[in-house]
Design a protein around this motif. Structure first.
Motif, mmCIF file in Angstrom:
data_model
loop_
_atom_site.group_PDB
_atom_site.id
_atom_site.type_symbol
_atom_site.label_atom_id
_atom_site.label_comp_id
_atom_site.label_asym_id
_atom_site.label_seq_id
_atom_site.Cartn_x
_atom_site.Cartn_y
_atom_site.Cartn_z
ATOM 1 N N LEU A 68 0.854 -1.184 0.000
ATOM 2 C CA LEU A 68 0.000 0.000 0.000
ATOM 3 C C LEU A 68 0.894 1.238 0.000
ATOM 4 C CD1 LEU A 68 -2.700 -0.929 2.691
ATOM 5 C CD2 LEU A 68 -2.947 -1.004 0.200
ATOM 6 N N ILE A 69 0.699 2.086 -0.989
ATOM 7 C CA ILE A 69 1.498 3.301 -1.112
ATOM 8 C C ILE A 69 0.642 4.497 -0.716
ATOM 9 C CG2 ILE A 69 2.676 4.823 -2.753
ATOM 10 C CD1 ILE A 69 4.235 2.274 -2.055
ATOM 11 N N THR A 70 1.223 5.391 0.085
ATOM 12 C CA THR A 70 0.475 6.545 0.577
ATOM 13 C C THR A 70 0.555 7.753 -0.344
ATOM 14 O OG1 THR A 70 2.371 7.302 1.901
ATOM 15 C CG2 THR A 70 0.765 5.826 2.975
ATOM 16 N N HIS A 71 1.762 8.029 -0.881
ATOM 17 C CA HIS A 71 1.918 9.203 -1.746
ATOM 18 C C HIS A 71 3.176 9.057 -2.580
ATOM 19 C CE1 HIS A 71 4.355 10.322 1.750
ATOM 20 N NE2 HIS A 71 4.894 11.320 1.074
ATOM 21 N N HIS A 72 3.372 10.005 -3.472
ATOM 22 C CA HIS A 72 4.348 9.812 -4.547
ATOM 23 C C HIS A 72 5.790 10.148 -4.195
ATOM 24 C CE1 HIS A 72 5.176 14.077 -5.598
ATOM 25 N NE2 HIS A 72 3.935 14.303 -5.211
ATOM 26 N N HIS A 73 6.086 10.748 -3.059
ATOM 27 C CA HIS A 73 7.448 11.170 -2.772
ATOM 28 C C HIS A 73 8.415 9.993 -2.803
ATOM 29 C CE1 HIS A 73 6.269 15.241 -0.754
ATOM 30 N NE2 HIS A 73 6.346 15.320 -2.067
ATOM 31 N N SER A 74 9.616 10.253 -3.313
ATOM 32 C CA SER A 74 10.565 9.174 -3.578
ATOM 33 C C SER A 74 10.932 8.385 -2.334
ATOM 34 C CB SER A 74 11.836 9.739 -4.225
ATOM 35 O OG SER A 74 12.481 10.660 -3.359
ATOM 36 N N VAL A 102 -9.838 -2.642 4.978
ATOM 37 C CA VAL A 102 -9.083 -1.397 4.857
ATOM 38 C C VAL A 102 -9.988 -0.300 4.297
ATOM 39 C CG1 VAL A 102 -7.025 -0.278 3.912
ATOM 40 C CG2 VAL A 102 -6.989 -2.747 4.389
ATOM 41 N N ILE A 103 -9.873 0.884 4.854
ATOM 42 C CA ILE A 103 -10.570 2.056 4.346
ATOM 43 C C ILE A 103 -9.527 3.088 3.939
ATOM 44 C CG2 ILE A 103 -12.189 3.924 4.882
ATOM 45 C CD1 ILE A 103 -13.378 2.027 7.031
ATOM 46 N N ALA A 104 -9.619 3.558 2.699
ATOM 47 C CA ALA A 104 -8.691 4.568 2.193
ATOM 48 C C ALA A 104 -9.322 5.948 2.340
ATOM 49 C CB ALA A 104 -8.359 4.294 0.733
ATOM 50 N N MET A 105 -8.534 6.873 2.855
ATOM 51 C CA MET A 105 -9.019 8.232 3.047
ATOM 52 C C MET A 105 -8.076 9.216 2.367
ATOM 53 S SD MET A 105 -10.218 8.235 7.044
ATOM 54 C CE MET A 105 -8.725 7.476 7.637
ATOM 55 N N SER A 106 -8.615 10.055 1.498
ATOM 56 C CA SER A 106 -7.815 11.110 0.893
ATOM 57 C C SER A 106 -7.501 12.155 1.949
ATOM 58 C CB SER A 106 -8.577 11.729 -0.274
ATOM 59 O OG SER A 106 -7.831 12.791 -0.840
ATOM 60 N N THR A 107 -6.212 12.446 2.133
ATOM 61 C CA THR A 107 -5.791 13.416 3.153
ATOM 62 C C THR A 107 -4.761 14.372 2.550
ATOM 63 O OG1 THR A 107 -4.231 11.735 3.979
ATOM 64 C CG2 THR A 107 -6.308 11.994 5.168
ATOM 65 N N PRO A 108 -5.192 15.226 1.628
ATOM 66 C CA PRO A 108 -4.249 16.116 0.943
ATOM 67 C C PRO A 108 -3.735 17.238 1.838
ATOM 68 C CG PRO A 108 -6.495 16.629 0.308
ATOM 69 C CD PRO A 108 -6.564 15.383 1.143
ATOM 70 N N GLY A 109 -2.646 17.822 1.382
ATOM 71 C CA GLY A 109 -2.013 18.918 2.098
ATOM 72 C C GLY A 109 -0.514 18.845 1.926
ATOM 73 N N HIS A 110 0.071 17.714 2.311
ATOM 74 C CA HIS A 110 1.502 17.477 2.086
ATOM 75 C C HIS A 110 1.758 17.316 0.594
ATOM 76 C CE1 HIS A 110 5.550 16.057 2.873
ATOM 77 N NE2 HIS A 110 5.291 14.900 2.265
ATOM 78 N N SER A 157 -4.462 8.041 3.283
ATOM 79 C CA SER A 157 -4.196 7.394 4.560
ATOM 80 C C SER A 157 -5.018 6.115 4.594
ATOM 81 C CB SER A 157 -4.588 8.306 5.723
ATOM 82 O OG SER A 157 -3.774 9.461 5.764
ATOM 83 N N TYR A 158 -4.521 5.104 5.300
ATOM 84 C CA TYR A 158 -5.180 3.798 5.329
ATOM 85 C C TYR A 158 -5.556 3.442 6.765
ATOM 86 C CZ TYR A 158 -3.221 3.335 0.633
ATOM 87 O OH TYR A 158 -2.893 3.545 -0.686
ATOM 88 N N TYR A 159 -6.823 3.073 6.953
ATOM 89 C CA TYR A 159 -7.348 2.696 8.258
ATOM 90 C C TYR A 159 -7.766 1.238 8.245
ATOM 91 C CZ TYR A 159 -10.634 2.770 12.270
ATOM 92 O OH TYR A 159 -11.307 2.509 13.431
ATOM 93 N N PHE A 160 -7.246 0.460 9.186
ATOM 94 C CA PHE A 160 -7.604 -0.945 9.385
ATOM 95 C C PHE A 160 -8.482 -1.008 10.641
ATOM 96 C CE2 PHE A 160 -4.110 -1.118 6.611
ATOM 97 C CZ PHE A 160 -3.720 -2.391 6.248
ATOM 98 N N PRO A 161 -9.794 -0.853 10.508
ATOM 99 C CA PRO A 161 -10.638 -0.719 11.704
ATOM 100 C C PRO A 161 -10.614 -1.936 12.617
ATOM 101 C CG PRO A 161 -11.988 -0.926 9.711
ATOM 102 C CD PRO A 161 -10.589 -0.717 9.262
ATOM 103 N N ILE A 211 -5.658 0.209 13.695
ATOM 104 C CA ILE A 211 -4.427 0.868 13.274
ATOM 105 C C ILE A 211 -4.696 1.741 12.052
ATOM 106 C CG2 ILE A 211 -2.863 -0.862 14.226
ATOM 107 C CD1 ILE A 211 -2.646 -2.127 11.476
ATOM 108 N N ALA A 212 -3.892 2.763 11.882
ATOM 109 C CA ALA A 212 -4.004 3.647 10.726
ATOM 110 C C ALA A 212 -2.616 4.088 10.297
ATOM 111 C CB ALA A 212 -4.873 4.861 11.045
ATOM 112 N N PHE A 213 -2.502 4.381 9.017
ATOM 113 C CA PHE A 213 -1.236 4.793 8.432
ATOM 114 C C PHE A 213 -1.440 6.150 7.776
ATOM 115 C CE2 PHE A 213 -1.442 0.243 8.683
ATOM 116 C CZ PHE A 213 -0.228 -0.079 9.269
ATOM 117 N N THR A 214 -0.842 7.180 8.370
ATOM 118 C CA THR A 214 -1.092 8.547 7.924
ATOM 119 C C THR A 214 0.106 9.174 7.220
ATOM 120 O OG1 THR A 214 -0.453 9.428 10.102
ATOM 121 C CG2 THR A 214 -2.797 8.920 9.748
ATOM 122 N N ALA A 215 1.174 8.405 7.049
ATOM 123 C CA ALA A 215 2.337 8.825 6.269
ATOM 124 C C ALA A 215 2.817 10.207 6.677
ATOM 125 C CB ALA A 215 2.035 8.737 4.784
ATOM 126 N N ASP A 216 2.826 11.158 5.712
ATOM 127 C CA ASP A 216 3.372 12.484 5.972
ATOM 128 C C ASP A 216 2.275 13.537 6.106
ATOM 129 O OD1 ASP A 216 5.668 11.055 5.666
ATOM 130 O OD2 ASP A 216 6.494 12.255 4.029
#
Length: 251
Positions: free
Chosen positions: A50-56, A101-109, A115-119, A123-128
């Motif tokens: 699962l990839i959160t965003h495009h940064h290298s 898994v629930i995917a949530m768009s969390t723009p800004g960075h 972001s990925y939520y495993f209810p 647990i949740a993965f909010t990256a940057d």
């Protein structure tokens, strides 16, 4: 029960493995060596990335670790992420092996991260987007966009959710929070805890939503007490958020 392995990568990145049965999910791929070492140590076979965003520093090891795994990532950044097999939009509600898994768009960075939520695992993965005691830099968004993402996460994730972010930035975030809000007792106390952990080279990730609600200045941009401590009583929360982010940028 799912097993979770936090993997330090590069200088301060984190990747995470989530394993149950025959399914092993990797969240982000910053560096091949540590990820491969963790897989070898556990004997797990990678099945999904699962990839959160495009940064290298979150995608550069996809090809090196993929093997037969399926790579899933944000549709809104798909043109900037090589190797995706499947893309997701905001609100995607899906199964990865035994994991809901629930995917949530969390723009800004960036403009279109997920972001990925495993209810079921809490647990949740909010990256940057949401860091422990901080938030990501606004490379492709503005304060209003990031504040909206913070409110979205705050509303969606129960207090006991364990939140895995993309970097070990907590000590700097805690020191900034203490400088910005020196009279906030909860932040002062958490700074001591974070300093003690980092002196022993222990990770400060995962955090919890409860801890972020209590001690993350950015999560509290609509708290009148925070605005008052900043000399911004009555200010719009977006302006409070922007003030905090500007201060953190130069900290």
């Amino acid at each position: 029960m799912a097993e979770i392995r936090l993997i330090p990568c590069l200088s301060d990145n984190y990747a995470v493995l989530v394993h149950e049965g025959d399914e092993t999910v990797l969240v982000d791929a910053p560096e091949a060596g540590p990820i491969k070492a963790a897989l070898a140590e556990t004997g797990w076979t990678l099945t999904t990335i699962l990839i959160t965003h495009h940064h290298s520093d979150h995608v550069q090891a996809i090809a090196a670790v993929k093997g037969d795994a399926k790579v899933i990532g944000p549709a809104d950044e798909a043109d900037r992420i090589a190797g995706l097999d499947e893309t997701l939009k905001d609100g995607a509600d899906f199964m990865v092996g035994p994991f809901h898994v629930i995917a949530m768009s969390t723009p800004g960075h960036t403009s279109g991260p997920l972001s990925y939520y495993f209810p079921d695992q809490g647990i949740a993965f909010t990256a940057d987007t949401l860091f422990a005691m901080g938030c990501g830099r606004l490379f492709e968004g503005d304060p209003a966009t990031m504040w909206s993402s913070f409110k979205k996460l705050r509303a969606a994730l129960p207090d006991d959710t364990r939140i895995y972010c993309g970097h070990e930035y907590t000590l700097t975030n805690a020191r900034y929070g203490h400088q910005a809000l020196p009279d906030d007792a909860a932040i002062s106390e958490r700074l001591k805890v974070v300093e003690a952990a980092r002196e022993k080279l222990e990770p400060t990730v995962p955090t919890t939503m409860a801890a972020e609600k209590a001690t993350n200045p950015f999560m509290r941009a609509d708290d009148p007490a925070v605005a008052a401590m900043l000399g911004m009583a009555g200010a719009d929360p977006v302006d409070v958020f922007a003030h905090l982010r500007k201060g953190r940028d130069s900290f």
